[in-house]
Design an enzyme around this catalytic site. Sequence first.
Site, short mmCIF file in Angstrom:
data_model
loop_
_atom_site.label_atom_id
_atom_site.label_comp_id
_atom_site.label_asym_id
_atom_site.label_seq_id
_atom_site.Cartn_x
_atom_site.Cartn_y
_atom_site.Cartn_z
N PHE A 138 0.86 -1.19 0.00
CA PHE A 138 0.00 0.00 0.00
C PHE A 138 0.89 1.23 0.00
CE2 PHE A 138 -2.48 3.47 1.63
CZ PHE A 138 -3.68 3.33 0.96
N ASP A 223 9.39 2.75 1.34
CA ASP A 223 8.21 3.42 1.84
C ASP A 223 8.12 3.17 3.34
OD1 ASP A 223 5.68 4.11 2.73
OD2 ASP A 223 4.63 3.30 1.01
N LYS A 252 2.94 10.26 8.29
CA LYS A 252 2.30 9.79 9.52
C LYS A 252 2.91 10.38 10.79
CE LYS A 252 -0.02 5.66 7.77
NZ LYS A 252 -1.40 6.06 8.08
#
Length: 395
Positions: A138, A223, A252
């Site tokens: 993702f 990532d 985040k």
Amino acid sequence: MEMEKLVATGKEVFINNYRQLPIVFEEGKGNSLIDKEGKEYLDFVAGIAVNALGYKNTKLNEALKAQIDKFTHCSNLYYNEPAIEAAQKLIKASGLDKVFFCNSGAEANEAAIKLARKYSKEKFGQEKYEIISMKNSFHGRTIATITATGQEKYQKNLSPLLPGVKYCEYNNIEQIENTISDKTCAVLIEIIQGEGGIVSIEKDYLIKLRALCDKHNVVLIFDEVQTGIGRTGEIFAYQLYDIKPDILSLAKGLGAGIPIGAIVANDKVAMGFEPGDHASTFGGNPLACTAANVVLSELLEGGLLAHIKEMGEYLKNKLAELMNKKDVIVDIRGTGLIQGIALEGISIIEVLTKCMENGLLLVGAGSNVIRFVPPLTITKEEIDKAIDILDKSLL
């Protein structure tokens, strides 16, 4: 307005792209959230690994208030000190060389893909543009990053997608070897697949992948939108393996609740961007970078990393004890404060709902995994409380 009325109004005014739970939160304190009716919930979601310092953190709040009294935005036509300071800290922590700030994980991965293509085409020719990503990965919700996301359920009815993206099985080096070619410009990979079910990368695979990318002049992108910023007990998860990327994507927890994303790149690849190649209006915003500076200072100088390692080990042990009691738990995954339990023979939704009703917020990952990504400030007492609620909810 009462919570029930607020939920009803929310359903009227929002586009229906979230399965939102019927809760309206009023405030947070420590590592808990409080809803409009005064009910308190221990938060093991943390905004999905975002609220790194919990709620009402004094250092964070004071720094943000002080910056608000100065200014909150000035554009990238000019420099601002919080952004320069945050970039310095990211470079020091990562061992890489240059930083680009944006606003989210999807934007960070979008920038990483663009940089990899720009660098590769200029250095090796126009045919070097293909991206290899992993199945069950993702990487975000833009067209480029949803294409790079190796899960068809997220791509439904969005075609045509970005051309030039191929997918390989995670931890399968033979498949990468058979897929990589002179056209490959980048491999994009998570150190731990978060939405894919808290699946960790294998060290031998990562070593071979780094060597393979070097051999074929391929940009290696990590990532770490979810795993970075101390989540695993290291500043970045790749430091558990002592393997560096060419580009690192972050978001985040970097802003502890204030929207910010970033890529960090080595000098060689960073040269692929020139003025005008890429930009972000709010990227490097002084308010967001002020938040990042507080988080990074706590990790680099404030002893938070040692706390994460201790709490991560404690959480793993408590989950192992619970697994010995509950046959429905078939696996424990992850490390530090990104962990998960795989369940069989029981509904994930039912378990999450029961936990919520009993004052514990958790979130799923993949099809059968419950994810644990609490604030990095979580305590042993709070872990004990969470495990007790989960134990009762697995009946």
